[in-house]
Write an enzyme that holds these catalytic residues in place. Structure first.
Site, PDB file in Angstrom:
ATOM      1  N   ARG A 199      -8.899 -22.393   3.433  1.00  0.00           N
ATOM      2  CA  ARG A 199      -7.457 -22.469   3.678  1.00  0.00           C
ATOM      3  C   ARG A 199      -7.155 -22.541   5.171  1.00  0.00           C
ATOM      4  NH1 ARG A 199      -5.825 -19.138  -0.906  1.00  0.00           N
ATOM      5  NH2 ARG A 199      -7.604 -19.205  -2.304  1.00  0.00           N
ATOM      6  N   ASP A 269      -2.067 -18.856   4.135  1.00  0.00           N
ATOM      7  CA  ASP A 269      -3.278 -18.533   3.376  1.00  0.00           C
ATOM      8  C   ASP A 269      -3.280 -19.252   2.029  1.00  0.00           C
ATOM      9  OD1 ASP A 269      -1.092 -16.548   3.248  1.00  0.00           O
ATOM     10  OD2 ASP A 269      -2.192 -15.804   1.524  1.00  0.00           O
ATOM     11  N   ASN A 270      -2.167 -19.876   1.676  1.00  0.00           N
ATOM     12  CA  ASN A 270      -2.108 -20.607   0.413  1.00  0.00           C
ATOM     13  C   ASN A 270      -2.073 -22.112   0.633  1.00  0.00           C
ATOM     14  OD1 ASN A 270      -2.156 -18.261  -1.061  1.00  0.00           O
ATOM     15  ND2 ASN A 270       0.063 -18.114  -1.252  1.00  0.00           N
TER      16      ASN A 270
HETATM   17  P1  AMP Z   1      -1.101 -14.735  -2.845  1.00  0.00           P
HETATM   18  O1  AMP Z   1       0.032 -14.953  -1.906  1.00  0.00           O
HETATM   19  O2  AMP Z   1      -0.730 -14.325  -4.228  1.00  0.00           O
HETATM   20  O3  AMP Z   1      -2.027 -15.900  -2.882  1.00  0.00           O
HETATM   21  O4  AMP Z   1      -1.948 -13.480  -2.297  1.00  0.00           O
HETATM   22  C1  AMP Z   1      -1.919 -13.020  -0.984  1.00  0.00           C
HETATM   23  C2  AMP Z   1      -3.080 -12.117  -0.718  1.00  0.00           C
HETATM   24  O5  AMP Z   1      -3.054 -10.998  -1.612  1.00  0.00           O
HETATM   25  C3  AMP Z   1      -4.455 -12.753  -0.902  1.00  0.00           C
HETATM   26  O6  AMP Z   1      -5.295 -12.207   0.066  1.00  0.00           O
HETATM   27  C4  AMP Z   1      -4.849 -12.311  -2.286  1.00  0.00           C
HETATM   28  O7  AMP Z   1      -6.241 -12.289  -2.449  1.00  0.00           O
HETATM   29  C5  AMP Z   1      -4.256 -10.908  -2.334  1.00  0.00           C
HETATM   30  N1  AMP Z   1      -3.978 -10.464  -3.716  1.00  0.00           N
HETATM   31  C6  AMP Z   1      -3.010 -10.907  -4.553  1.00  0.00           C
HETATM   32  N2  AMP Z   1      -3.071 -10.257  -5.728  1.00  0.00           N
HETATM   33  C7  AMP Z   1      -4.101  -9.380  -5.644  1.00  0.00           C
HETATM   34  C8  AMP Z   1      -4.681  -8.426  -6.521  1.00  0.00           C
HETATM   35  N3  AMP Z   1      -4.204  -8.212  -7.741  1.00  0.00           N
HETATM   36  N4  AMP Z   1      -5.743  -7.731  -6.068  1.00  0.00           N
HETATM   37  C9  AMP Z   1      -6.244  -7.922  -4.838  1.00  0.00           C
HETATM   38  N5  AMP Z   1      -5.746  -8.779  -3.962  1.00  0.00           N
HETATM   39  C10 AMP Z   1      -4.685  -9.519  -4.353  1.00  0.00           C
HETATM   40 MG    MG Z   2      -3.241 -16.730  -2.120  1.00  0.00          MG
END
Ligand code: AMP
Ligand code: MG
Length: 521
Positions: A199, A269-270
């Site tokens: 990413r 990060d996405n």
């Molecule tokens: P996202 O915006 O949903 O892609 O996630 C943002 C960050 O939060 C990333 O580093 C993900 O790996 C982390 N993350 C989201 N959900 C979880 C979860 N249930 N457990 C651990 N890390 C999470």
């Molecule tokens: Mg993410």
């Protein structure tokens, strides 16, 4: 069982020295080894036979216990050494420091017919990057990711893929609406597939830590493996790399705007460095056309990631990437001109895309205005984007504007458009459109064929996913299969499945999961 082997990312880049899943800050490394959690009672709910075939997985394997064990993390294949990636990111406009694969674990690579794919489990438990969360995923968000990844692929939108959707047999606690009412939900794991999951945030974190050696290693690796047309020894190789990322990101965004997809969480990060749609969370599909719409409850106030803001946000994210790459380039000008090019190219590409949606096949000076005006009239009353464009193909250039409006009538949610002021604007637009159609020689039939190639008949409407989720929660997985099959051919008529060519039903207007979603997945 040596179907999955170590991939080039882990063999070329730097591993964290600690080999354990406990949460920590990881410096001086690109990834950490992580062990998937053993699910208590894994069950396969659905898989994508097309993708399995692409990976060279025969039926014998996909119907075996080994397949289920591997795609749920119950068993690690012989030559695989699972790991999670270290990255950071700007979340909602602010630097968030280290994030990383908090619930994603890469299993390694599968090679077939000269192509390599990385397999990644999402929801297989804690990793060094789980921060304060559990590393798990629930059934509802996993159904959504599985179905949408494949639907986007078949729509022709650059995306990561989803091989399988499985239950873990474990329960996961979630507070869906963040209102202090947590409840247990079924845990699930999706096996995602992509050439790479790198990413923007992977580069940003190294750069923010001034770890220039590892930043260079990562950029060189990415160019060598995924931007093969760039000669790494060229003096401007890194500039070419950035320009190519700009181009791929732009291409992805134009596709999103074409099909009415709203990602919902365009944090850096996405954003995939390959320009693939990644991390299907609180995404949604436009129903009534609305540039201001976002499906993400967390973003309800600022609507940073609303539909109409996706192109400028992609550019904002590219600025962050440019900043991250700057220490390797040390020259602002070429980075700035690549970013400027995003703006000018977006205008060109948007017009091209919108002309295709409207069935305009030759050049005319008034096209830009016609394109801008359709978005204005579409926003006057609640009008379904997908249905509108699909029905528009049925308009005959010799119709009058009243007839034409009647042809797209079914796209309106509320009868507002018959109000005199709104109706006159629609009639004016159709007058211009019908006049414009007369300036080209393509037949109505051929124009319809061309329009139907870019205007899908079926998209994964939010309520459709929710219906599939509700059924799946009760042990009935037939609707997942039905939607999966429907969305394999989104541009085809599929008369037997016409019930999905319909506006969102009223009961779904404000229902959780159908209109707004939280990040809590
Ligand atoms: P996202 O915006 O949903 O892609 O996630 C943002 C960050 O939060 C990333 O580093 C993900 O790996 C982390 N993350 C989201 N959900 C979880 C979860 N249930 N457990 C651990 N890390 C999470
Ligand atoms: Mg993410």
């Amino acid at each position: 069982m040596n179907i999955i082997h170590q991939d080039s990312f882990q063999s070329n880049l730097v591993a964290d020295e600690i080999q354990d899943n406990f949460r920590r800050q990881v410096a001086g490394a690109h990834f950490s080894y992580a062990k998937p959690r053993i699910p208590s009672s894994p069950a396969l709910l659905h898989f994508s036979p097309e993708l399995a075939q692409t990976l060279g997985f025969g039926e014998e394997f996909t119907s075996s216990d080994d397949f289920l064990a591997i795609v749920t993390g119950a068993k690690v294949a012989e030559d695989s050494r699972p790991y999670s990636m270290c990255y950071g990111g700007h979340q909602f406009g602010h630097w968030a420091g280290q994030l990383g694969d908090g619930r994603a674990i890469n299993l390694g690579e599968v090679s077939h017919k000269d192509k390599s794919w990385l397999l990644q489990l999402k929801g297989a438990g804690e990793t060094p990057y789980s921060r304060s969360a559990d590393g798990l995923a629930v059934l509802r968000s996993s159904v959504r990711e599985h179905l949408c990844s494949e639907a986007m692929f078949h729509l022709g939108v650059p995306t990561t893929r989803s091989l399988s959707l499985c239950l873990t047999g474990d329960e996961v606690l979630r507070d869906v609406m963040y209102d202090g009412n947590p409840a247990y939900e079924k845990g699930a794991v999706v096996c995602r597939v992509s050439p790479s999951f790198i990413r923007f945030g992977n580069f940003e974190l190294l750069s923010s830590r001034k770890d220039i050696d590892n930043l260079k290693l990562l950029v060189d690796y990415t160019i060598k493996h995924f931007y093969k047309d760039i000669d790494l020894s060229a003096e401007n190789a890194y500039i070419q790399f950035f320009e190519s990322v700009v181009k791929r990101t732009l291409d992805m965004i134009v596709h999103w705007q074409r099909v009415g997809f709203v990602h919902g969480v365009m944090n850096t990060d996405n954003l995939s460095i390959l320009g693939l749609t990644i991390d299907y969370g609180p995404y949604g599909w436009l129903e009534g056309f609305d540039n201001d719409w976002t499906p993400n409850t967390t973003d309800k106030q600022n609507r940073r990631y609303r539909f109409g803001n996706q192109p400028p946000i992609a550019l904002w994210n590219l600025y962050q990437l440019a900043n991250a790459l700057f220490p390797l380039i040390n020259d602002v000008k070429p980075l700035e001109s690549a970013l400027d090019k995003f703006k000018s190219e977006f205008i060109i590409e948007r017009i091209k895309m919108m002309k295709a949606k409207l069935g305009l096949v030759n050049e005319d000076t008034g096209d830009e205005d016609l394109i801008n005006q359709i978005e204005v009239v579409l926003s006057l009353s609640e009008c379904d984007m997908t249905i509108f464009y699909r029905l528009l193909a049925n308009v005959d250039q010799n119709d009058n504007s009243e007839d034409a409006l009647q042809i797209i009538n079914e796209a309106f949610y509320i009868a507002d458009y018959i109000k005199a002021d709104i109706k006159s604007k629609w009639l004016n637009w159709f007058d211009s459109y019908l006049n414009r159609l007369k300036k080209q020689s393509i037949s109505n039939e051929d124009r319809k064929i061309e329009m139907n190639k870019v205007n899908p008949k079926y998209v994964l409407r939010n309520y459709m996913s929710q219906l599939a989720i509700d059924k799946a929660d009760n042990g009935d997985y037939n609707l997942i299969e039905e939607l999966y099959t429907l969305l394999k051919n989104p541009y085809d008529e599929q008369p037997g499945l016409n019930k999905w060519f319909a506006k969102r039903p009223e009961w779904a207007r404000n229902k959780v999961g159908c209109s707004m979603l939280s990040c809590s997945s």
